[in-house]
Design a protein around this motif. Structure first.
Motif, PDB file in Angstrom:
ATOM      1  N   UNK A  88     -13.208  -7.829   5.512  1.00 13.64           N
ATOM      2  CA  UNK A  88     -12.318  -6.721   5.833  1.00 13.64           C
ATOM      3  C   UNK A  88     -11.663  -6.981   7.190  1.00 13.64           C
ATOM      4  N   UNK A  89     -10.352  -6.926   7.219  1.00  7.25           N
ATOM      5  CA  UNK A  89      -9.599  -7.122   8.450  1.00  7.25           C
ATOM      6  C   UNK A  89      -9.200  -5.750   8.974  1.00  7.25           C
ATOM      7  N   UNK A  90      -9.655  -5.357  10.155  1.00  3.65           N
ATOM      8  CA  UNK A  90      -9.280  -4.027  10.683  1.00  3.65           C
ATOM      9  C   UNK A  90      -7.767  -3.887  10.811  1.00  3.65           C
ATOM     10  N   UNK A 146      -8.438  -0.850   6.701  1.00  3.76           N
ATOM     11  CA  UNK A 146      -8.596  -2.301   6.671  1.00  3.76           C
ATOM     12  C   UNK A 146      -7.834  -2.920   5.502  1.00  3.76           C
ATOM     13  N   UNK A 147      -7.611  -4.216   5.619  1.00  2.66           N
ATOM     14  CA  UNK A 147      -7.014  -5.038   4.577  1.00  2.66           C
ATOM     15  C   UNK A 147      -8.016  -6.115   4.197  1.00  2.66           C
ATOM     16  N   UNK A 168     -11.989   3.580  -1.859  1.00  4.45           N
ATOM     17  CA  UNK A 168     -12.169   3.772  -0.423  1.00  4.45           C
ATOM     18  C   UNK A 168     -10.826   4.159   0.206  1.00  4.45           C
ATOM     19  N   UNK A 169     -10.722   5.356   0.802  1.00  2.00           N
ATOM     20  CA  UNK A 169      -9.446   5.780   1.390  1.00  2.00           C
ATOM     21  C   UNK A 169      -9.003   4.913   2.571  1.00  2.00           C
ATOM     22  N   UNK A 170      -9.921   4.132   3.128  1.00  2.00           N
ATOM     23  CA  UNK A 170      -9.562   3.251   4.244  1.00  2.00           C
ATOM     24  C   UNK A 170      -9.026   1.891   3.798  1.00  2.00           C
ATOM     25  N   UNK A 230       1.689  -7.612   2.153  1.00  2.00           N
ATOM     26  CA  UNK A 230       0.550  -6.758   1.844  1.00  2.00           C
ATOM     27  C   UNK A 230       0.727  -6.219   0.433  1.00  2.00           C
ATOM     28  N   UNK A 231      -0.229  -6.515  -0.422  1.00  2.00           N
ATOM     29  CA  UNK A 231      -0.256  -5.920  -1.765  1.00  2.00           C
ATOM     30  C   UNK A 231      -0.960  -4.584  -1.614  1.00  2.00           C
ATOM     31  N   UNK A 232      -0.188  -3.511  -1.537  1.00  2.00           N
ATOM     32  CA  UNK A 232      -0.791  -2.206  -1.293  1.00  2.00           C
ATOM     33  C   UNK A 232      -1.459  -1.671  -2.558  1.00  2.00           C
TER      34      UNK A 232
END
Length: 131
Positions: free
Chosen positions: A57-59, A66-67, A109-111, A125-127
């Motif tokens: 996980x990248x903050x 995170x991504x 996970x909402x984060x 970024x693949x959202x």
């Protein structure tokens, strides 16, 4: 499946098109390309960076968001690990080759903001709306 078998030139082309459409402020074309990306990633396998069998996980920002980094080929994975090394983030990192829905709980996970493709180049970024 071997790491050298993973190649995604079509996804890279879609990513380049998203940027081009963004520069031209062509929202309709962006949405069309995002639909193509959604279809493309559904059945494809990617290199996913892991640590202790969990996605790395990248903050992102300061709110716990995170991504998760994914890579489109072996060269991008090597570049990504060099990036991690430069940022002292490379300890105990490994990879698996899986579909992006492998970590299904991430979507709950909402984060979780999505997957960052080829982090060393910060290309896209693949959202979560595309997963």
């Amino acid at each position: 499946m071997k790491i050298e078998d993973i190649k995604h030139p079509e996804l890279k082309n879609h990513i380049n098109m998203i940027y081009m459409h963004g520069e031209n402020q062509n929202q309709k074309a962006i949405e069309k390309t995002e639909d193509e990306i959604r279809q493309y990633i559904r059945d494809k396998y990617f290199i996913i960076s892991t640590e202790d069998s969990k996605p790395v996980k990248i903050p992102y920002a300061n709110d716990g968001e995170y991504l998760v980094p994914v890579f489109t080929d072996e060269a991008e994975y090597i570049n990504g690990m060099q990036y991690f090394s430069l940022n002292v983030m490379d300890e105990n990192k490994d990879y698996i080759i899986e579909k992006l829905d492998y970590f299904k709980k991430l979507k709950e996970d909402p984060n979780f903001l999505g997957y960052i493709v080829n982090i060393a180049r910060v290309s896209y970024i693949i959202n979560t709306s595309l997963l």
